[in-house]
Motif scaffolding. Structure first.
Motif, PDB file in Angstrom:
ATOM      1  N   SER A   6       0.819  -1.213   0.000  1.00 12.17           N
ATOM      2  CA  SER A   6       0.000   0.000   0.000  1.00 12.17           C
ATOM      3  C   SER A   6       0.853   1.264   0.000  1.00 12.17           C
ATOM      4  N   SER A   7       2.099   1.176   0.448  1.00 12.33           N
ATOM      5  CA  SER A   7       2.912   2.387   0.528  1.00 12.33           C
ATOM      6  C   SER A   7       3.753   2.611  -0.740  1.00 12.33           C
ATOM      7  N   TYR A   8       3.600   1.739  -1.721  1.00 14.39           N
ATOM      8  CA  TYR A   8       4.325   1.897  -2.980  1.00 14.39           C
ATOM      9  C   TYR A   8       3.337   2.230  -4.081  1.00 14.39           C
ATOM     10  N   ASN A   9       3.746   3.040  -5.036  1.00 14.87           N
ATOM     11  CA  ASN A   9       2.849   3.267  -6.163  1.00 14.87           C
ATOM     12  C   ASN A   9       2.899   2.057  -7.100  1.00 14.87           C
ATOM     13  N   ILE A  10       2.094   2.110  -8.162  1.00 20.85           N
ATOM     14  CA  ILE A  10       1.951   0.928  -9.019  1.00 20.85           C
ATOM     15  C   ILE A  10       3.278   0.538  -9.663  1.00 20.85           C
ATOM     16  N   PHE A  11       4.000   1.545 -10.125  1.00 26.39           N
ATOM     17  CA  PHE A  11       5.300   1.258 -10.741  1.00 26.39           C
ATOM     18  C   PHE A  11       6.183   0.494  -9.754  1.00 26.39           C
ATOM     19  N   ASP A  12       6.268   1.032  -8.524  1.00 24.01           N
ATOM     20  CA  ASP A  12       7.148   0.415  -7.523  1.00 24.01           C
ATOM     21  C   ASP A  12       6.648  -0.948  -7.073  1.00 24.01           C
ATOM     22  N   ASN A  13       5.337  -1.132  -7.068  1.00 28.48           N
ATOM     23  CA  ASN A  13       4.802  -2.444  -6.723  1.00 28.48           C
ATOM     24  C   ASN A  13       5.333  -3.521  -7.660  1.00 28.48           C
ATOM     25  N   VAL A  14       5.403  -3.175  -8.936  1.00 24.38           N
ATOM     26  CA  VAL A  14       5.914  -4.146  -9.909  1.00 24.38           C
ATOM     27  C   VAL A  14       7.445  -4.190  -9.853  1.00 24.38           C
ATOM     28  N   ALA A  15       8.047  -3.019  -9.580  1.00 22.36           N
ATOM     29  CA  ALA A  15       9.513  -2.912  -9.665  1.00 22.36           C
ATOM     30  C   ALA A  15      10.237  -3.517  -8.462  1.00 22.36           C
ATOM     31  N   GLU A  16       9.574  -3.537  -7.297  1.00 23.18           N
ATOM     32  CA  GLU A  16      10.285  -3.891  -6.067  1.00 23.18           C
ATOM     33  C   GLU A  16      10.981  -5.252  -6.138  1.00 23.18           C
ATOM     34  N   ILE A  17      10.296  -6.237  -6.696  1.00 23.21           N
ATOM     35  CA  ILE A  17      10.898  -7.572  -6.746  1.00 23.21           C
ATOM     36  C   ILE A  17      12.119  -7.567  -7.674  1.00 23.21           C
ATOM     37  N   LEU A  18      12.080  -6.703  -8.699  1.00 18.62           N
ATOM     38  CA  LEU A  18      13.238  -6.594  -9.590  1.00 18.62           C
ATOM     39  C   LEU A  18      14.400  -5.934  -8.861  1.00 18.62           C
ATOM     40  N   ARG A  19      14.074  -4.907  -8.063  1.00 20.13           N
ATOM     41  CA  ARG A  19      15.133  -4.238  -7.284  1.00 20.13           C
ATOM     42  C   ARG A  19      15.760  -5.216  -6.306  1.00 20.13           C
ATOM     43  N   MET A  20      14.930  -6.044  -5.685  1.00 21.81           N
ATOM     44  CA  MET A  20      15.466  -7.034  -4.749  1.00 21.81           C
ATOM     45  C   MET A  20      16.451  -7.955  -5.461  1.00 21.81           C
ATOM     46  N   ASN A  21      16.230  -8.133  -6.749  1.00 21.81           N
ATOM     47  CA  ASN A  21      17.118  -9.012  -7.506  1.00 21.81           C
ATOM     48  C   ASN A  21      18.191  -8.246  -8.278  1.00 21.81           C
ATOM     49  N   LYS A  22      18.388  -6.993  -7.853  1.00 21.40           N
ATOM     50  CA  LYS A  22      19.486  -6.175  -8.362  1.00 21.40           C
ATOM     51  C   LYS A  22      19.496  -6.009  -9.878  1.00 21.40           C
ATOM     52  N   VAL A  23      18.314  -5.858 -10.445  1.00 27.97           N
ATOM     53  CA  VAL A  23      18.220  -5.568 -11.873  1.00 27.97           C
ATOM     54  C   VAL A  23      18.553  -4.083 -12.054  1.00 27.97           C
ATOM     55  N   SER A  24      19.187  -3.732 -13.176  1.00 23.23           N
ATOM     56  CA  SER A  24      19.608  -2.345 -13.366  1.00 23.23           C
ATOM     57  C   SER A  24      18.409  -1.419 -13.547  1.00 23.23           C
ATOM     58  N   LYS A  25      18.634  -0.137 -13.225  1.00 24.01           N
ATOM     59  CA  LYS A  25      17.549   0.851 -13.259  1.00 24.01           C
ATOM     60  C   LYS A  25      16.866   0.939 -14.623  1.00 24.01           C
ATOM     61  N   GLN A  26      17.666   1.024 -15.692  1.00 18.52           N
ATOM     62  CA  GLN A  26      17.069   1.168 -17.031  1.00 18.52           C
ATOM     63  C   GLN A  26      16.248  -0.067 -17.377  1.00 18.52           C
TER      64      GLN A  26
END
Ligand SMILES: Nc1ncnc2c1ncn2[C@@H]1O[C@H](COP(=O)(O)OP(=O)(O)OP(=O)(O)O)[C@@H](O)[C@H]1O
Ligand SMILES: [Mg+2]
Lengths: 221, 350
Positions: B95-115
């Protein structure tokens, strides 16, 4: 009377400074201890990230014991411990130790409540996606519980201010000490009144600040 | 792709034991949509949670993509889980993340690059039709939109399998349709294997290839949706089927049949594909001297194959009626004799 208060202004400034010092130092250290304890209290529950009945029960009991002792008694009771730790049981250092011992379990309990608010389903979602426990604690639980954690720290800070006033009894300085020395022992009513008003203002400010920040975070939820 | 072999699961709650799964075996092939249907408490969720080992079986084997999950250590298991997406009835978004971040968070956890994250998330939001909602928060979305975010998030790690735990149960019928269409779409586009659990037969009918019916911790019937829908065997399955083909005879109908004087049978006839229904019925009347009465008829499509159910009543001379029945049996997929009556006698089997 106004003149006398003006005369005492440096004394008030010093006391405010001392109170804030005690509050800030103990708050920082108590938070550093309390937050991990709060997390442990949550994740060691049955069916959570790291179920462990022993750690959970022992923590629970210790926290309950400390939380049920009034601060003024706790302060006296741990004097030997305080002396070993900081070399003195009086002054700011002497007061900070019992303040931390008193506040850390309080923060742990409040943290526990805030973290339990995080939906179990969300945690499960990230577990199923292969997130590690540390990632779930740091990036999901703490992040989702932020507004609650902020309110918890606000309450803890206000509790601390109350406790520092009592710490005046061991000559720790600060506003409580001032109120005791002038107000209680010399029956100097104006000084006592001003002290109380300053305390009220500080508490009000902190509570409003905490509410404001938490609401700002919650706005999107 | 997925094999659950002889899975038993017993929960221990305050010294009481609950046997949630009693020896369940299912096999899901690559690229197929496998549905599990059953009433509340049948053990569906428990079964689904075996596939990513959120729940460990008391005994049995869990093999996913050729790997025996029970033999993996914690780190390997986390790796395997990344290839299994999951969506939930209550969405479970942050609930504290917007839609983009909701989808992105698991990718960030897996150290995928920003672009790469930006590219991937934009592509996924486009796939689920939410490209204009990237900045919104879950609380600002409707249930259907939240489930779309759930789907986008589940697809972020390019899984081979998607698990759906009653993904449409909290949605209204129209939104359910659109989510099911989306699932079909990604099944075709990405070749994703989907396992879904539901208590709505309609969901099974619309998108599943295979179905398993569960009751009391056991699979009581399983097979292709077309086969199960054509000839449901178990009572529970038949009950579920009635939510789609309501072929239960009204009381007056049954009483009317009782009044007929000659030899009478009631048949449940199943047509498949385009075995012409009308010509069969037409032929009976012209070829045999029997009275034909259509009591119920319905036709539906299952993944492109037409499936028709007809309940007809034949009456006349016993021999001729029997002859007509064998003619029908030769022309259609399946015939079940539901009831028959000899002259003035009462109905024998209903
Ligand atoms: N963690 C658990 N601890 C104890 N019992 C459980 C647990 N999870 C499930 N059960 C029991 O196992 C049985 C099957 O539960 P399950 O959730 O798999 O059913 P379900 O078919 O998914 O039902 P629903 O349609 O209501 O979701 C139930 O009797 C339930 O009470
Ligand atoms: Mg369930």
């Amino acid at each position: 009377m106004t003149e006398r208060l003006l005369e005492l202004t440096p004394l008030f400034t010093l006391s405010i400074y001392e109170t804030l010092m005690m509050v800030v130092i103990s708050l920082v250290i108590a938070t550093l201890i309390g937050i991990p304890l709060g997390i442990l209290l949550v994740i060691t529950r049955p069916n959570h990230l790291a179920p462990n009945r022993w750690i959970f029960q022992i923590l629970n009991i210790i926290i309950n014991i400390i939380r049920s002792v009034p601060f003024i008694i706790l302060m006296v009771a741990i004097i030997p411990f305080t002396e070993i730790l900081v070399g003195s049981a009086i002054g700011i250092e002497g007061a900070v130790v019992p303040l931390i011992v008193y506040t850390a379990p309080f923060i742990a309990r409040l943290m526990e409540t805030a973290l339990l608010e995080v939906d179990q389903g969300v945690i499960e979602a990230y577990l199923s996606m292969g997130a590690s426990r540390t990632q779930i604690i740091r990036r999901i639980m703490i992040r989702e519980a932020r507004p609650g954690i902020l309110l918890c720290l606000t309450i803890a800070t206000i509790g601390l201010i109350g406790a520092t006033a009592m710490a005046g009894a061991v000559g720790a300085g600060g506003l409580g000490d001032l109120a005791l020395r002038y107000g209680y022992q010399q029956w100097d009513l104006p000084v006592m009144m001003v002290t109380v008003i300053i305390l009220i203002i500080i508490v009000q400010c902190i509570q409003s600040l905490g509410n404001w920040a938490a609401n700002k975070m919650k706005k999107n939820l | 792709m997925i094999e659950l072999i002889d899975i038993h699961k017993t929960f221990r709650v305050d010294k009481r034991e609950v046997e949630a799964l009693k020896g369940v075996t299912i096999r899901v092939r690559k690229g197929e949509i496998y549905g599990v249907i059953g009433f509340s408490g049948a053990g569906k969720s428990t079964l689904l949670r075996m596939i990513n080992l959120l729940e460990k079986p008391t005994s049995g084997k869990v093999i996913v993509s050729g790997q025996d999950l029970l033999e993996l250590n914690e780190k390997q298991l986390r790796g395997a889980r990344k290839k299994i997406g999951i969506i939930f009835q209550h969405f479970n978004l942050l609930s504290s993340y917007n839609i983009f971040d909701n989808v992105a968070e698991i990718l960030r956890m897996n150290k995928v690059s920003k672009q790469e994250i930006k590219r991937k998330v934009d592509e996924l939001l486009k796939l689920v039709g939410l490209e204009d909602k990237a900045e919104a928060y879950p609380s600002q979305l409707s249930g259907g939109q939240k489930q779309r975010v759930g789907i986008a998030r589940a697809l972020a790690m390019d899984p081979e399998i998607l698990l759906c735990d009653e993904a449409t149960s909290a949605l209204d019928p129209q939104t359910t349709e659109s989510i099911l269409d989306l699932l079909l779409d990604i099944n075709e586009k990405l070749g994703l294997t989907i396992v879904l659990i539901t208590h709505e037969m309609h969901v099974i009918q619309k998108i599943c290839d295979q179905v398993a019916v569960m009751e009391n911790g056991q699979v009581i019937e399983q097979g292709s949706v077309l086969d199960i829908f054509s000839v449901p065997k178990h009572n529970t399955t038949k009950n579920f089927m009635r939510t789609i083909f309501n072929d239960e005879m009204p009381e007056e109908m049954v009483n009317k049949i009782k009044k007929v004087n000659s030899y009478t049978t009631r048949l449940r006839v199943t047509f498949r594909g385009d075995a012409a229904m009308d010509s069969v019925i037409g032929n009976i009347s012209s070829k045999f001297a029997v009275d034909t009465n259509i009591l119920y008829g319905s036709i539906t499509s299952i993944k492109g194959t037409a499936l028709g159910i007809l309940i007809i009543q034949l009456s006349g001379e016993r021999d001729i009626v029997e002859e007509a029945i064998s003619y029908i049996k030769g022309a259609v997929y399946h015939v079940e004799v539901q009831a028959q009556k000899e002259g003035k006698q009462e109905v024998l089997n209903t």
